[in-house]
Design a protein around this motif. Structure first.
Motif, PDB file in Angstrom:
ATOM      1  N   ASN A 105       0.838  -1.191   0.000  1.00 39.67           N
ATOM      2  CA  ASN A 105       0.000   0.000   0.000  1.00 39.67           C
ATOM      3  C   ASN A 105       0.875   1.243   0.000  1.00 39.67           C
ATOM      4  OD1 ASN A 105       0.885   0.205   2.702  1.00 39.67           O
ATOM      5  ND2 ASN A 105      -0.880  -0.996   3.408  1.00 39.67           N
ATOM      6  N   ARG A 111       1.334  10.937  -1.750  1.00 33.80           N
ATOM      7  CA  ARG A 111       0.068  11.060  -2.462  1.00 33.80           C
ATOM      8  C   ARG A 111       0.189  10.416  -3.842  1.00 33.80           C
ATOM      9  NH1 ARG A 111      -0.656  17.419  -2.436  1.00 33.80           N
ATOM     10  NH2 ARG A 111       1.506  17.153  -3.096  1.00 33.80           N
ATOM     11  N   LEU A 112      -0.874   9.734  -4.261  1.00 38.48           N
ATOM     12  CA  LEU A 112      -0.917   9.160  -5.597  1.00 38.48           C
ATOM     13  C   LEU A 112      -1.097  10.265  -6.637  1.00 38.48           C
ATOM     14  CD1 LEU A 112      -3.240   6.076  -4.942  1.00 38.48           C
ATOM     15  CD2 LEU A 112      -0.788   6.031  -5.418  1.00 38.48           C
ATOM     16  N   PRO A 113      -0.588  10.032  -7.860  1.00 40.67           N
ATOM     17  CA  PRO A 113       0.175   8.863  -8.306  1.00 40.67           C
ATOM     18  C   PRO A 113       1.633   8.949  -7.846  1.00 40.67           C
ATOM     19  CG  PRO A 113      -0.040  10.403 -10.109  1.00 40.67           C
ATOM     20  CD  PRO A 113      -0.845  10.973  -8.975  1.00 40.67           C
ATOM     21  N   ASP A 137      -0.865   3.804  -9.585  1.00 41.36           N
ATOM     22  CA  ASP A 137      -2.052   4.649  -9.480  1.00 41.36           C
ATOM     23  C   ASP A 137      -3.043   4.175  -8.423  1.00 41.36           C
ATOM     24  OD1 ASP A 137      -1.791   6.760 -11.543  1.00 41.36           O
ATOM     25  OD2 ASP A 137      -1.652   5.053 -12.907  1.00 41.36           O
ATOM     26  N   GLY A 138      -2.879   2.959  -7.924  1.00 38.28           N
ATOM     27  CA  GLY A 138      -3.833   2.457  -6.946  1.00 38.28           C
ATOM     28  C   GLY A 138      -3.428   1.114  -6.367  1.00 38.28           C
ATOM     29  N   GLU A 139      -4.371   0.468  -5.664  1.00 35.32           N
ATOM     30  CA  GLU A 139      -4.091  -0.765  -4.933  1.00 35.32           C
ATOM     31  C   GLU A 139      -3.648  -1.897  -5.861  1.00 35.32           C
ATOM     32  OE1 GLU A 139      -7.320  -1.886  -2.478  1.00 35.32           O
ATOM     33  OE2 GLU A 139      -7.288  -0.053  -1.256  1.00 35.32           O
ATOM     34  N   ASP A 141      -2.034  -1.753  -8.651  1.00 34.48           N
ATOM     35  CA  ASP A 141      -0.637  -1.538  -9.049  1.00 34.48           C
ATOM     36  C   ASP A 141       0.310  -1.888  -7.911  1.00 34.48           C
ATOM     37  OD1 ASP A 141      -1.423  -0.618 -11.554  1.00 34.48           O
ATOM     38  OD2 ASP A 141      -1.540   1.468 -10.889  1.00 34.48           O
TER      39      ASP A 141
END
Length: 357
Positions: A105, A111-113, A137-139, A141
């Motif tokens: 995680n 902060r994403l990305p 970009d998220g979980e 990935d």
């Protein structure tokens, strides 16, 4: 380049990451056959670490300039560089280390990305990356990244992404002598990379961008750098230059820089052998360089037609491995192997066809 008419000899190709002692022994033996001490100029991270870590043995046989050993280690290792830059008050994007067996995680405070890259370039192959980094970009990935890192036991640096295409990548290049004076400098901007995102340069342009030069000089001064230097920035959407990395060694940019009038390697070489430096004329900004084979892939992926790309390539002032007055690197190093590969595929197809029949 081993086929170039300018090459007078070669040594056995060994892996600088795993066969450092053998390379050092080979180099020292070769140097002993030369008149005087040859000049040694590292061109990759592996080369630089080898020379730095074996400087005592190599300095008896060669003339070279590298930064202090601790500084070299700090600059090459992504986590150590992040800490060094922050201690020095330099503007680097926020980052944190994700251990190979760590949670899949987003690290706290980021902060994403984000992008993830191995702590040294040695581990790029282990993570099966075609470029220098991977975008997160998220979980999903993060889970894929965790699968790769845990399988290979490789820690990575997770860093907030500076938005924008690779054309926002700009750099400062210089030779800083032993007195701390800048003997020569120029700036550069990427035109294309392969892969298109986080890739390796396939086409670049020499520039004279004032704020890039100013930022590069500040980095060199704060870190106490000397020798050949490359400082990489990415310009964010607000126009602010964010520092990404520092390479205290020779790079591909030295070739187009020399064509543009500022031959950093020649300046360093003159100092090492005790001869007067060559004159440095005003920089000819706008000089372009490309690596034709890889840049064709990058241009096609970017939607550039073959005709348009060919016109761009022919207008380049400098090309990697493709020179009219030194054709052997292209003919023997690129064309001949490609023809052999094609013939093997054709013959293999014919054999397979006969077997199917």
């Amino acid at each position: 380049m081993r086929y170039s008419r300018h090459v007078v000899g070669t040594l056995a190709q060994l892996d600088h990451w795993t066969q450092a002692d053998d390379i050092v022994a080979q180099l020292v033996t070769w140097a002993g056959t030369q008149q005087g001490q040859p000049v040694l100029i590292p061109q990759t991270d592996g080369d630089l670490l080898l020379v730095s870590r074996h400087r005592a043995a190599l300095s008896a046989a060669f003339r070279f300039v590298v930064a202090e050993e601790a500084l070299v280690e700090d600059l090459i290792h992504k986590q150590r560089f992040q800490a060094l830059a922050q201690r020095s008050g330099l503007d680097v994007p926020p980052a944190a280390v994700m251990p190979a067996d760590g949670a899949a995680n987003l690290p706290r405070g980021l902060r994403l990305p984000v992008i993830a890259k191995p702590l040294t370039r040695r581990d790029l192959v282990g993570l099966d990356l075609t470029g220098k980094a991977v975008r997160i970009d998220g979980e999903a990935d993060f889970r894929e990244l965790r699968r790769r890192t845990s399988a290979q036991g490789i820690d990575v640096l997770v860093q907030e992404l500076v938005p924008g295409p690779e054309t926002r990548m700009e750099s400062w290049h210089a030779y800083v002598d032993g007195e701390g004076a800048i003997a020569g400098e120029f700036c550069g901007q990427k035109i294309r990379t392969w892969p298109l995102e986080f890739g390796y340069s396939t086409a670049v342009r020499i520039t004279a961008t004032a704020d890039v030069a100013c930022a590069g000089r500040e980095v060199a001064e704060r870190l106490g750098l000397h020798g050949l230097i490359k400082v990489d920035f990415k310009r964010d959407p607000a126009g602010v230059l964010r520092l990404l990395e520092v390479n205290p060694r020779a790079t591909l940019w030295n070739f187009p820089g020399a064509v543009a009038g500022v031959n950093l390697v020649a300046l360093l070489h003159a100092d090492l052998i005790g001869r007067p430096r060559p004159p440095v004329p005003p920089l000819r900004a706008g000089v372009t360089w490309c690596a034709p084979r890889e840049d064709r892939w990058a241009a096609a992926a970017a939607g550039v037609s073959t005709t348009a790309w060919l016109a761009q390539m022919l207008r380049c002032s400098a090309r990697s491995g493709a020179s009219w007055d030194d054709p052997a690197p292209f003919v023997r190093g690129e064309l001949a192997p490609a023809v052999k590969r094609r013939l093997r595929r054709v013959r293999g197809g014919r054999v397979a066809g006969l077997r199917r029949e």
